[in-house]
Write a protein that holds these residues in place. Structure first.
Motif, PDB file in Angstrom:
ATOM      1  N   UNK A  73       1.698  -1.653   6.336  1.00 50.02           N
ATOM      2  CA  UNK A  73       1.842  -0.752   7.178  1.00 50.02           C
ATOM      3  C   UNK A  73      -0.053   0.198   7.000  1.00 50.02           C
ATOM      4  N   UNK A  74      -0.266  -0.832   5.355  1.00 50.98           N
ATOM      5  CA  UNK A  74      -1.977  -0.336   4.933  1.00 50.98           C
ATOM      6  C   UNK A  74      -2.647  -0.719   5.339  1.00 50.98           C
ATOM      7  N   UNK A  75      -2.185  -2.109   6.537  1.00 55.07           N
ATOM      8  CA  UNK A  75      -3.792  -3.053   7.084  1.00 55.07           C
ATOM      9  C   UNK A  75      -4.317  -1.330   7.615  1.00 55.07           C
ATOM     10  N   UNK A  76      -6.000  -1.936   7.604  1.00 58.63           N
ATOM     11  CA  UNK A  76      -7.235  -1.355   8.633  1.00 58.63           C
ATOM     12  C   UNK A  76      -7.031  -0.183   7.784  1.00 58.63           C
ATOM     13  N   UNK A  77      -6.733   0.425   7.110  1.00 60.68           N
ATOM     14  CA  UNK A  77      -7.049   0.935   5.731  1.00 60.68           C
ATOM     15  C   UNK A  77      -8.088   1.018   5.091  1.00 60.68           C
ATOM     16  N   UNK A  78      -8.850   2.164   4.429  1.00 56.43           N
ATOM     17  CA  UNK A  78      -9.523   1.488   3.130  1.00 56.43           C
ATOM     18  C   UNK A  78      -8.707   1.458   1.972  1.00 56.43           C
TER      19      UNK A  78
END
Lengths: 207, 65
Positions: A73-78
């Motif tokens: 779910x964190x892919x693409x987040x800083x």
């Protein structure tokens, strides 16, 4: 929701009040939030280190999940935002400061001057050397824990912590390897860094 | 005699740090050098003379994190 007091009591039950009070006083910067830094940050959070300053410019990529403390779910987040989210799930009362920026020779001083212990957890060897040289030159009174050599699946026992000089510690096996970065050895080296930080906070300067 | 990374080495007098690093093919951008516990800034590699009894640590960084 758990109260701050409940979490404090849990720390005291596991670590003792004496140890926990010293860990609360910790003020640590972690530069780089990949396989090293994300694991160091989780370990320090679980130990209840008082102030953690996390620094990285990058975003979470699917190829990070083999060894770094992020979820799909964190892919693409800083990384700073994703990791802060993770750490607050471990302890919502932890004091986390984030800086979503690339460390450079120009911003080292303003970024790190407030922290007592600096953990080098970068990926690129030139950037590692740049950070270490600058911290040793400009902040000789700070404790510096750096890492070199954690790739592959060679023996766990090749990874060591060495004290290079009074305030400079180096973890890893020092070896360049073609066969990639893997979860176990990245975490091993990260926990060498994290345990040395814990030792310093508890007054132990030897490796 | 000087000590480099824990090994005792005989070097002629007046040896410059930058020359030693070049001779040993150290990648300058990936290292940190301390002499007797003090960091040597890269800008001083060319003017730092290695002296008898110096204890030198040359730390090399490899990629991965």
């Amino acid at each position: 929701m758990y109260t701050k007091e409940q979490i404090h009591q849990a720390f005291v039950e596991r670590h003792s009040l004496y140890v926990q009070q010293l860990l609360y006083k910790g003020n640590v910067a972690i530069v780089g939030l990949g396989g090293l830094g994300s694991n160091v940050a989780v370990a320090l959070t679980r130990m209840g280190v008082g102030h953690i300053h996390i620094i990285d410019f990058d975003i979470v990529d699917i190829t990070n999940l083999n060894r770094q403390q992020y979820f799909l779910e964190h892919i693409g987040m800083y990384k700073t935002e994703a990791l802060k989210q993770q750490l607050l799930k471990i302890n919502p009362y932890i004091d986390i400061e984030i800086d979503c920026t690339k460390i450079t020779e120009q911003n080292i001083k303003p970024l790190l001057y407030k922290n007592d212990i600096i953990c080098e957890a970068l990926d690129n060897p030139e950037t590692k050397a740049m950070l270490v040289n600058n911290v040793l030159e400009h902040f000789p009174e700070k404790k510096l824990i750096a890492a070199s050599g954690l790739a592959g699946y060679s023996s766990s026992n090749d990874i060591q912590t060495r004290r290079i000089s009074k305030n400079f510690y180096l973890c890893g096996d020092g070896m360049y390897q073609e066969n990639g970065l893997m979860a176990a050895r990245a975490a091993l080296c990260a926990c060498h860094e994290a345990n040395m930080i814990a030792r310093l906070l508890l007054g132990e300067e030897s490796v | 005699m000087i000590t480099i990374n824990g090994k005792n080495i005989f070097l002629e007098d007046g040896y410059i740090l930058a020359e030693y690093l070049k001779k040993k093919e150290y990648p300058i951008q990936r290292i940190a050098v301390e002499i007797n516990g003090n960091i040597i800034p890269k800008s001083k590699y060319d003017t730092t003379i290695l002296k008898d009894n110096d204890i030198i640590e040359i730390v090399s960084f490899v990629g991965g994190g």
